[in-house]
Write a protein that holds these residues in place. Sequence first.
Motif, short mmCIF file in Angstrom:
data_model
loop_
_atom_site.label_atom_id
_atom_site.label_comp_id
_atom_site.label_asym_id
_atom_site.label_seq_id
_atom_site.Cartn_x
_atom_site.Cartn_y
_atom_site.Cartn_z
N SER A 106 -3.99 -9.05 -4.96
CA SER A 106 -3.37 -8.87 -6.28
C SER A 106 -2.87 -10.20 -6.84
N GLN B 54 -0.98 -3.96 3.58
CA GLN B 54 -0.18 -4.33 2.42
C GLN B 54 -0.24 -5.84 2.18
N GLN C 65 -3.43 -6.50 0.46
CA GLN C 65 -3.34 -6.07 -0.94
C GLN C 65 -2.55 -7.09 -1.78
#
Length: 421
Positions: free
Chosen positions: A334, A327, A330
Amino acid sequence: MITKILKRKIAVFAAGLMLINQASLFAAPLELTLSDSIAIALKENASITIAQADKERSEWGVNEAQTGKLPTLSLGSSYNWAESQAGSDGSLNNSLRMNWQLYNGGRTDRQVEQAKEGVLVSELGIQKAKQQLKLDVTTAYFNVLQAQNMVNVNQETVNNFKQHLQIVEEKFKVGVVAKSDVLRSEVELANAEQNLIKSENGYDVAVATLLNIMDRTSETEVVLKDDFGYEKSTISLDESLVLARKNRPDITQSEANVRIAEQGVAIAESGNSPTVSLSASKGWNDVVPDNGNWSAGVSANWNIFDAGLTKSKVRQADASLVKAKEQAKQVSDSVALEVRQAYLNMLEGEKRIQTTDVASQKAQEDMFIAQEKYRAGVGTNLDVIDAQLALTQARTNRIQALYDFNVSKAKLDKAVGNMVQ
């Protein structure tokens, strides 16, 4: 006499109500700069209060975890009643117990560290909420400016078509133009009036949205003191990406969540360690209050077989750690994408502003030429209508470009994680 006094009081009360109503009707509108709007929203918006409540909860979580390092004290009482041939008898038994866990494989220390990381996450949550709120207010503010400018453009279009219709009707009366020119001009005027109505409603909706974010009543009259501006950004894409990696609360939060998951693994593994506790107790009853007994001791416990419970907890914690790391990756990816999108959209808006400036000037000149040619009888009605529609479109494009540039610039400011006080 009493009736006259009562009538006089009623008249005074009615006059007071009229003055209050007039004062509310003629109350000064709320004048706002963009900075004013952001400051009001930061003070009033519920999202900030929610984030601050999360922080307070996490701070109490640290206190809760730290209690595991301290001793506990409990007081107990029981009353026993017995019946026999000799009669009935009752006694009150009391006990005072102390327990202090001296060692538990480091579980308490890890839980405290977990809780402290939770405080950091919640603090970053406040900054994250502020950054998002600033972007929301900025977007809403420029929505109002865009809608306001669109009302002006559509109002000018309506005025131009009205003036042109008068010229066409005068030419028709003297037999210079056909009835179709009048009908076509009337249709274009009606279409322009429709667009004006839509833009006026769009303005009202935009104002209501801004006031809602600021936690103000939608009946408040608003005057925006800022206007569409164009201030070129000097930051590069590489600099923006570096700032984002350094400042974005999302990234720091994800890193803290990884550390929390690592502590979770250590907490689960503590189940394989022994525990050592210090205990003491004193008991007494109401029959012989001074003849109490007391005891103290140290106890150790090591669970050598728990049917795989600790192993299962460790595997769960390991999986949570893997999830937290992925995460975090990610989030980092992002954020980088968000920065690139905002930066490139800002550059696009900047280029469009330059081209629409030129287009607006040329469309204005073309409109003037078409009108003059029509007045002189060497131009057609269609030329004037086309020129007016092109002018409206050019001005609309310019307003949209200014809006896109300023909103993209605000998104870039949020994407790089600039602090909001």
